[in-house]
Motif scaffolding. Structure first.
Motif, PDB file in Angstrom:
ATOM      1  N   ARG A 261       0.850  -1.186   0.000  1.00 12.19           N
ATOM      2  CA  ARG A 261       0.000   0.000   0.000  1.00 12.19           C
ATOM      3  C   ARG A 261       0.884   1.232   0.000  1.00 12.19           C
ATOM      4  O   ARG A 261       2.016   1.207   0.460  1.00 12.19           O
ATOM      5  N   GLY A 262       0.346   2.343  -0.532  1.00 11.78           N
ATOM      6  CA  GLY A 262       1.057   3.608  -0.479  1.00 11.78           C
ATOM      7  C   GLY A 262       1.740   3.960  -1.789  1.00 11.78           C
ATOM      8  O   GLY A 262       1.435   3.392  -2.848  1.00 11.78           O
ATOM      9  N   ALA A 263       2.684   4.883  -1.721  1.00 12.01           N
ATOM     10  CA  ALA A 263       3.391   5.347  -2.908  1.00 12.01           C
ATOM     11  C   ALA A 263       4.788   5.821  -2.528  1.00 12.01           C
ATOM     12  O   ALA A 263       5.009   6.312  -1.414  1.00 12.01           O
ATOM     13  N   ILE A 264       5.718   5.655  -3.467  1.00 11.87           N
ATOM     14  CA  ILE A 264       7.083   6.156  -3.307  1.00 11.87           C
ATOM     15  C   ILE A 264       7.391   7.008  -4.522  1.00 11.87           C
ATOM     16  O   ILE A 264       7.275   6.540  -5.665  1.00 11.87           O
ATOM     17  N   GLU A 265       7.784   8.262  -4.291  1.00  9.94           N
ATOM     18  CA  GLU A 265       8.069   9.184  -5.385  1.00  9.94           C
ATOM     19  C   GLU A 265       9.507   9.672  -5.294  1.00  9.94           C
ATOM     20  O   GLU A 265      10.003   9.998  -4.215  1.00  9.94           O
ATOM     21  N   PHE A 266      10.158   9.713  -6.444  1.00  7.62           N
ATOM     22  CA  PHE A 266      11.501  10.269  -6.550  1.00  7.62           C
ATOM     23  C   PHE A 266      11.459  11.390  -7.578  1.00  7.62           C
ATOM     24  O   PHE A 266      11.026  11.169  -8.711  1.00  7.62           O
ATOM     25  N   GLU A 267      11.841  12.580  -7.149  1.00  6.29           N
ATOM     26  CA  GLU A 267      11.761  13.768  -7.997  1.00  6.29           C
ATOM     27  C   GLU A 267      10.354  13.945  -8.582  1.00  6.29           C
ATOM     28  O   GLU A 267      10.181  14.321  -9.740  1.00  6.29           O
ATOM     29  N   GLY A 268       9.356  13.645  -7.762  1.00  2.73           N
ATOM     30  CA  GLY A 268       7.970  13.854  -8.156  1.00  2.73           C
ATOM     31  C   GLY A 268       7.343  12.758  -8.990  1.00  2.73           C
ATOM     32  O   GLY A 268       6.163  12.844  -9.339  1.00  2.73           O
ATOM     33  N   ARG A 269       8.094  11.699  -9.297  1.00  3.51           N
ATOM     34  CA  ARG A 269       7.565  10.599 -10.115  1.00  3.51           C
ATOM     35  C   ARG A 269       7.538   9.309  -9.294  1.00  3.51           C
ATOM     36  O   ARG A 269       8.479   9.003  -8.574  1.00  3.51           O
ATOM     37  N   ARG A 270       6.464   8.556  -9.454  1.00  2.00           N
ATOM     38  CA  ARG A 270       6.345   7.302  -8.715  1.00  2.00           C
ATOM     39  C   ARG A 270       7.361   6.281  -9.206  1.00  2.00           C
ATOM     40  O   ARG A 270       7.547   6.108 -10.412  1.00  2.00           O
ATOM     41  N   ILE A 271       8.001   5.618  -8.234  1.00  4.32           N
ATOM     42  CA  ILE A 271       8.970   4.578  -8.575  1.00  4.32           C
ATOM     43  C   ILE A 271       8.615   3.241  -7.941  1.00  4.32           C
ATOM     44  O   ILE A 271       9.336   2.262  -8.134  1.00  4.32           O
ATOM     45  N   ASP A 272       7.513   3.186  -7.197  1.00  2.00           N
ATOM     46  CA  ASP A 272       7.191   1.943  -6.486  1.00  2.00           C
ATOM     47  C   ASP A 272       6.603   0.875  -7.392  1.00  2.00           C
ATOM     48  O   ASP A 272       6.460  -0.262  -6.972  1.00  2.00           O
ATOM     49  N   GLN A 273       6.279   1.230  -8.625  1.00  2.62           N
ATOM     50  CA  GLN A 273       5.681   0.247  -9.535  1.00  2.62           C
ATOM     51  C   GLN A 273       6.626  -0.150 -10.663  1.00  2.62           C
ATOM     52  O   GLN A 273       6.190  -0.723 -11.660  1.00  2.62           O
ATOM     53  N   VAL A 274       7.913   0.135 -10.506  1.00  2.00           N
ATOM     54  CA  VAL A 274       8.892  -0.195 -11.541  1.00  2.00           C
ATOM     55  C   VAL A 274       9.979  -1.082 -10.946  1.00  2.00           C
ATOM     56  O   VAL A 274      10.206  -1.080  -9.733  1.00  2.00           O
ATOM     57  N   PRO A 275      10.669  -1.885 -11.779  1.00  2.00           N
ATOM     58  CA  PRO A 275      11.706  -2.790 -11.267  1.00  2.00           C
ATOM     59  C   PRO A 275      12.948  -2.043 -10.792  1.00  2.00           C
ATOM     60  O   PRO A 275      13.157  -0.868 -11.114  1.00  2.00           O
TER      61      PRO A 275
END
Length: 259
Positions: A58-72
């Motif tokens: 659950r939730g979200a992780i963003e790096f420089e404003g872009r989500r990265i939690d759904q990528v390898p």
């Protein structure tokens, strides 16, 4: 200033074991943040979720404003997030320089195919120059031709940092970079991380050494049983009741006071 990294309400469980419970925090550009907590508090799992080695529930992780939690993980590296490991494993049949160059190939090897032979040669030359500079910066030039597996534990940690830096990250996450390291090499690692930060690198460091935390970090995030219980300066740790409770159940904490 917009955060470089933002973790929003992330949760992670392994079967019936809930390891992270709604974790929220942000990292600003240029910070050196220590990620602390007792054993089993969720530090390693949190590091693995941010860097793509574990999927969040659950939730979200963003790096420089872009989500990265759904990528390898390799795409997270390409986005600008590097990491090291607590116990780096090094190949027996590759030299220190070859390992550094292999890290460059892992990050940029596709360009050789896209640019053709001439482009590949240019990319290799650039990677060799970068590896040479990083090995010098991390004080490994004198062992560059030795088998990577023959290095001391501290030198392997330094080489792990070199490999992470070959990907040109803007955020570097380190897992216990001084654990089990000889005091002389510990000083080298501290100095190297301080130089990297002075050059603009943002650092998040999982560490148990409180002296290291006080020496290097500007802020600490403290986890306990999968929840953040404090975000404070290192000199505030010993008097923070949530931190003391997390480490010693509310008793006086000489380890924190000695930091």
């Amino acid at each position: 200033m917009n955060p470089l990294l933002q973790v929003k309400d992330i949760a992670k469980a392994f079967g019936g074991n809930q390891v992270l419970h709604g974790v929220d925090f942000s990292i600003a550009p240029g910070e050196i943040v220590g990620l602390l907590g007792p054993n089993g508090s969720g530090k390693s799992t949190l590091l693995n979720t941010v860097t793509g080695f574990e999927a969040i529930d659950r939730g979200a992780i963003e790096f420089e404003g872009r989500r990265i939690d759904q990528v390898p993980a390799h795409r997270i590296v390409a986005a600008g997030v590097g990491r090291t490991f607590q116990l780096p494993s090094m190949p027996r049949k590759m030299s220190v320089m070859e390992v550094a160059m292999a890290a460059a190939t892992a990050h940029h090897g596709v360009w050789g195919t896209l640019l053709g032979l001439a482009g590949a040669r240019q990319a290799e030359a650039a990677a060799h120059a970068k590896a040479t500079a990083l090995l010098d910066q991390l004080l490994l030039t004198h062992v560059r031709d030795l088998p990577a597996a023959a290095l001391s534990g501290g030198q392997k940690k330094l080489l792990g940092i070199v490999c992470a830096l070959m990907g040109e990250p803007r955020l570097l996450m380190l897992d216990e970079p001084t654990a089990g390291v000889h005091p002389n090499l510990r000083r080298d690692i501290v100095a190297a991380l301080q130089r990297l930060n002075a050059q603009g690198m943002t650092l998040v460091i999982v560490e148990h050494d409180m002296h290291f935390i006080r020496e290097v970090c500007t802020r600490c995030i403290v986890l306990d049983r999968g929840r953040i219980v404090a975000s404070c300066r290192p000199d505030e740790l010993a008097t923070n009741e949530h931190v003391v409770q997390a480490y010693l159940g509310g008793a006086a904490n000489p380890v924190l006071e000695a930091a």
